[in-house]
Write a protein that holds these residues in place. Sequence first.
Motif, PDB file in Angstrom:
ATOM      1  N   VAL A   1     150.258  36.395   8.773  1.00  0.00           N
ATOM      2  CA  VAL A   1     150.743  35.790   7.802  1.00  0.00           C
ATOM      3  C   VAL A   1     150.309  36.619   5.961  1.00  0.00           C
ATOM      4  O   VAL A   1     151.065  36.553   5.034  1.00  0.00           O
ATOM      5  N   TYR A   2     149.062  36.587   6.330  1.00  0.00           N
ATOM      6  CA  TYR A   2     148.473  37.794   5.526  1.00  0.00           C
ATOM      7  C   TYR A   2     148.498  38.827   5.269  1.00  0.00           C
ATOM      8  O   TYR A   2     148.689  39.248   4.004  1.00  0.00           O
ATOM      9  N   HIS A   3     149.510  39.655   5.875  1.00  0.00           N
ATOM     10  CA  HIS A   3     149.716  41.156   5.580  1.00  0.00           C
ATOM     11  C   HIS A   3     151.198  40.817   4.167  1.00  0.00           C
ATOM     12  O   HIS A   3     151.396  41.026   3.597  1.00  0.00           O
ATOM     13  N   LEU A   4     151.911  39.704   4.758  1.00  0.00           N
ATOM     14  CA  LEU A   4     152.848  39.134   3.968  1.00  0.00           C
ATOM     15  C   LEU A   4     152.327  38.700   2.856  1.00  0.00           C
ATOM     16  O   LEU A   4     153.316  39.039   1.357  1.00  0.00           O
ATOM     17  N   SER A   5     151.357  37.979   2.746  1.00  0.00           N
ATOM     18  CA  SER A   5     150.908  37.030   1.499  1.00  0.00           C
ATOM     19  C   SER A   5     150.832  37.964   0.374  1.00  0.00           C
ATOM     20  O   SER A   5     150.458  37.776  -1.056  1.00  0.00           O
ATOM     21  N   ALA A   6     150.701  39.480   0.688  1.00  0.00           N
ATOM     22  CA  ALA A   6     150.084  40.777   0.075  1.00  0.00           C
ATOM     23  C   ALA A   6     150.732  40.677  -1.516  1.00  0.00           C
ATOM     24  O   ALA A   6     150.712  41.056  -2.535  1.00  0.00           O
TER      25      ALA A   6
ATOM     26  N   ILE B   1     142.216  38.192  -1.642  1.00  0.00           N
ATOM     27  CA  ILE B   1     142.660  37.046  -0.575  1.00  0.00           C
ATOM     28  C   ILE B   1     141.268  37.631   0.533  1.00  0.00           C
ATOM     29  O   ILE B   1     141.460  38.965   0.721  1.00  0.00           O
ATOM     30  N   ARG B   2     140.322  36.834   0.994  1.00  0.00           N
ATOM     31  CA  ARG B   2     139.309  37.299   1.644  1.00  0.00           C
ATOM     32  C   ARG B   2     139.467  36.281   3.172  1.00  0.00           C
ATOM     33  O   ARG B   2     139.527  35.086   2.852  1.00  0.00           O
ATOM     34  N   LEU B   3     139.720  37.114   3.881  1.00  0.00           N
ATOM     35  CA  LEU B   3     140.276  36.096   5.647  1.00  0.00           C
ATOM     36  C   LEU B   3     139.014  36.609   6.126  1.00  0.00           C
ATOM     37  O   LEU B   3     138.550  37.484   6.008  1.00  0.00           O
ATOM     38  N   SER B   4     138.462  35.339   6.629  1.00  0.00           N
ATOM     39  CA  SER B   4     137.965  35.009   7.860  1.00  0.00           C
ATOM     40  C   SER B   4     137.913  34.617   9.352  1.00  0.00           C
ATOM     41  O   SER B   4     138.591  33.353   8.985  1.00  0.00           O
ATOM     42  N   LEU B   5     137.979  35.969  10.050  1.00  0.00           N
ATOM     43  CA  LEU B   5     138.077  35.200  11.062  1.00  0.00           C
ATOM     44  C   LEU B   5     137.596  35.908  12.804  1.00  0.00           C
ATOM     45  O   LEU B   5     136.534  36.275  12.380  1.00  0.00           O
ATOM     46  N   PRO B   6     137.330  34.648  13.516  1.00  0.00           N
ATOM     47  CA  PRO B   6     135.900  34.598  14.468  1.00  0.00           C
ATOM     48  C   PRO B   6     136.637  35.911  15.584  1.00  0.00           C
ATOM     49  O   PRO B   6     137.217  36.528  15.501  1.00  0.00           O
ATOM     50  N   SER B   7     135.135  36.644  16.127  1.00  0.00           N
ATOM     51  CA  SER B   7     135.592  37.224  16.765  1.00  0.00           C
ATOM     52  C   SER B   7     135.820  36.779  18.524  1.00  0.00           C
ATOM     53  O   SER B   7     136.613  38.236  18.742  1.00  0.00           O
ATOM     54  N   VAL B   8     136.296  36.022  18.897  1.00  0.00           N
ATOM     55  CA  VAL B   8     137.159  35.532  19.888  1.00  0.00           C
ATOM     56  C   VAL B   8     138.293  34.571  18.947  1.00  0.00           C
ATOM     57  O   VAL B   8     138.245  34.091  18.586  1.00  0.00           O
ATOM     58  N   ASN B   9     139.438  34.715  20.368  1.00  0.00           N
ATOM     59  CA  ASN B   9     141.173  34.031  19.593  1.00  0.00           C
ATOM     60  C   ASN B   9     140.575  32.967  19.930  1.00  0.00           C
ATOM     61  O   ASN B   9     140.395  31.977  20.396  1.00  0.00           O
ATOM     62  N   ILE B  10     141.677  32.293  18.832  1.00  0.00           N
ATOM     63  CA  ILE B  10     141.951  30.708  18.980  1.00  0.00           C
ATOM     64  C   ILE B  10     143.006  30.258  18.894  1.00  0.00           C
ATOM     65  O   ILE B  10     143.963  31.323  18.826  1.00  0.00           O
ATOM     66  N   PHE B  11     143.719  30.023  20.075  1.00  0.00           N
ATOM     67  CA  PHE B  11     144.562  29.267  20.564  1.00  0.00           C
ATOM     68  C   PHE B  11     144.724  27.652  20.171  1.00  0.00           C
ATOM     69  O   PHE B  11     144.278  26.667  19.944  1.00  0.00           O
TER      70      PHE B  11
ATOM     71  N   ILE C   1     153.834  26.808  11.558  1.00  0.00           N
ATOM     72  CA  ILE C   1     152.596  27.099  10.862  1.00  0.00           C
ATOM     73  C   ILE C   1     152.414  28.068  10.088  1.00  0.00           C
ATOM     74  O   ILE C   1     151.494  27.935   9.442  1.00  0.00           O
ATOM     75  N   GLU C   2     153.097  28.932  10.456  1.00  0.00           N
ATOM     76  CA  GLU C   2     153.446  29.892   8.980  1.00  0.00           C
ATOM     77  C   GLU C   2     153.697  29.546   8.004  1.00  0.00           C
ATOM     78  O   GLU C   2     153.310  29.309   6.920  1.00  0.00           O
ATOM     79  N   GLN C   3     154.864  28.939   7.956  1.00  0.00           N
ATOM     80  CA  GLN C   3     155.297  27.800   6.608  1.00  0.00           C
ATOM     81  C   GLN C   3     154.145  27.411   6.059  1.00  0.00           C
ATOM     82  O   GLN C   3     153.822  26.885   4.849  1.00  0.00           O
ATOM     83  N   ILE C   4     152.918  26.357   7.358  1.00  0.00           N
ATOM     84  CA  ILE C   4     152.061  25.540   6.826  1.00  0.00           C
ATOM     85  C   ILE C   4     151.363  26.752   5.664  1.00  0.00           C
ATOM     86  O   ILE C   4     150.664  26.505   4.864  1.00  0.00           O
ATOM     87  N   ILE C   5     150.895  27.677   6.397  1.00  0.00           N
ATOM     88  CA  ILE C   5     149.998  29.241   5.997  1.00  0.00           C
ATOM     89  C   ILE C   5     150.440  29.590   4.145  1.00  0.00           C
ATOM     90  O   ILE C   5     149.495  29.733   3.252  1.00  0.00           O
TER      91      ILE C   5
ATOM     92  N   LEU D   1     139.654  31.876  -0.586  1.00  0.00           N
ATOM     93  CA  LEU D   1     138.777  32.483   0.679  1.00  0.00           C
ATOM     94  C   LEU D   1     139.263  31.381   2.091  1.00  0.00           C
ATOM     95  O   LEU D   1     139.357  30.382   1.688  1.00  0.00           O
ATOM     96  N   VAL D   2     140.045  32.118   2.923  1.00  0.00           N
ATOM     97  CA  VAL D   2     140.154  31.515   3.875  1.00  0.00           C
ATOM     98  C   VAL D   2     139.618  31.552   5.126  1.00  0.00           C
ATOM     99  O   VAL D   2     139.434  33.026   6.015  1.00  0.00           O
ATOM    100  N   SER D   3     139.331  31.019   5.987  1.00  0.00           N
ATOM    101  CA  SER D   3     138.392  31.146   6.962  1.00  0.00           C
ATOM    102  C   SER D   3     139.293  30.306   8.391  1.00  0.00           C
ATOM    103  O   SER D   3     139.564  29.323   8.353  1.00  0.00           O
ATOM    104  N   LEU D   4     138.719  30.965   9.752  1.00  0.00           N
ATOM    105  CA  LEU D   4     139.114  29.955  10.646  1.00  0.00           C
ATOM    106  C   LEU D   4     137.973  30.044  11.710  1.00  0.00           C
ATOM    107  O   LEU D   4     137.861  30.302  11.967  1.00  0.00           O
TER     108      LEU D   4
END
Length: 393
Positions: free
Chosen positions: A254-259, A269-279, A287-291, A309-312
Amino acid sequence: MARISEYRNTLLPLIIRKIPRMIEAHLQDMERNITNFQEAIGDIHEYAASLESVYVAVATMLFESEKEYKKCIQQIEEDGYEVGVYFGEVKEMNREVVLQLTHSIRTNSFGYVCDLINQNVPDPETRSLLTSRFVDILNTRFYGYINGFLFAKDKMITHLHNQKISIMGQMAAGMAHEIRNPLCSIKGFQQLMRQMAADRSESMGDFLNYIDICIEEITKVENLVSDFLLLARKNDTQKNRWETINLNELFKKVYHLSAYFVLEGSLDIRLSLPSVNIFVRGIPSYIEQIILNITKNSISAMDSGGVLLVSLSPSADGKQVVLTFADNGVGIPERQLSKIFDPFFTTKEEGTGLGLCICKRLIEEMNGSINVQSKEKEGTVVEIRLPLVTSHK
């Protein structure tokens, strides 16, 4: 009648001493039969104290003169009515709790009091009169209580109905306004195209341009109707489409599209993702529409530049995933903050006002929640929580 007063000094103290046991039996009965009874009733000690005062008043009534007894009966019906209104309107109890509560009070107190009357009043006539009075008191309070409860619920239903009609009116007005705008554009360009076809004074390039504008406006109407239908559908109609979603991968996509929404150098736009995948479980496109919707809102709030700042991350208890969007844009005025999820509410010149309303609907369908905090001229923080999937294939 004189016989009843003779038992005031002997039987009344015995009944009053039994009241704590009556209340204890009633509370045990309610805990056993009603799920989350304490949550429904509130402060259990306050409720028990209130019930004790009622029991004392009822016990005292048994030994009043006929004249005083009639006054007390009228008062106890009025008191029951007020309690019924309170539990229906303020506590918002459901019918099951109310019926079980009143049944438990009547059956528990009846058993204890009638046993004491039978054991301590040898005269059959007096015993029958005391028992009859007690049944009369219980029934009178019960009828008052139920009438008050039904009045409160009827009032609440009327209020909700009026509120629903008001919301439907607002949505219909908003829908009509949003559809009318593109229709006016289509009509205007169709008239121009008709004139062009008649005198052939314009180039074919202009003619085709007008057709493109008409198609674009028709697409807006189609999207608006689709969004409106999305709001109107039942909550459970899409559950068969749910799948396990890797949020880390979805966010990257999604954030590739947001560019493409960001002017070069104007916003970061700063994206912070955890090292472990979240499901999570849900529909990826939703969910794409929401983001995208929340991201576009943040970008439009920072038209002079800024940082999003976007974090997960997983929640502290490990049961939810927390999606946070924090911008330092213009913020939302406090008077408007309570309206941002209302259908057709928007402060933008272009926009339907359905975006956040739909986001909230989709999030709640996935058993999640959304919270928005904002301060004018400082920025906005949007927090979304969804159930975390701990095991997946």
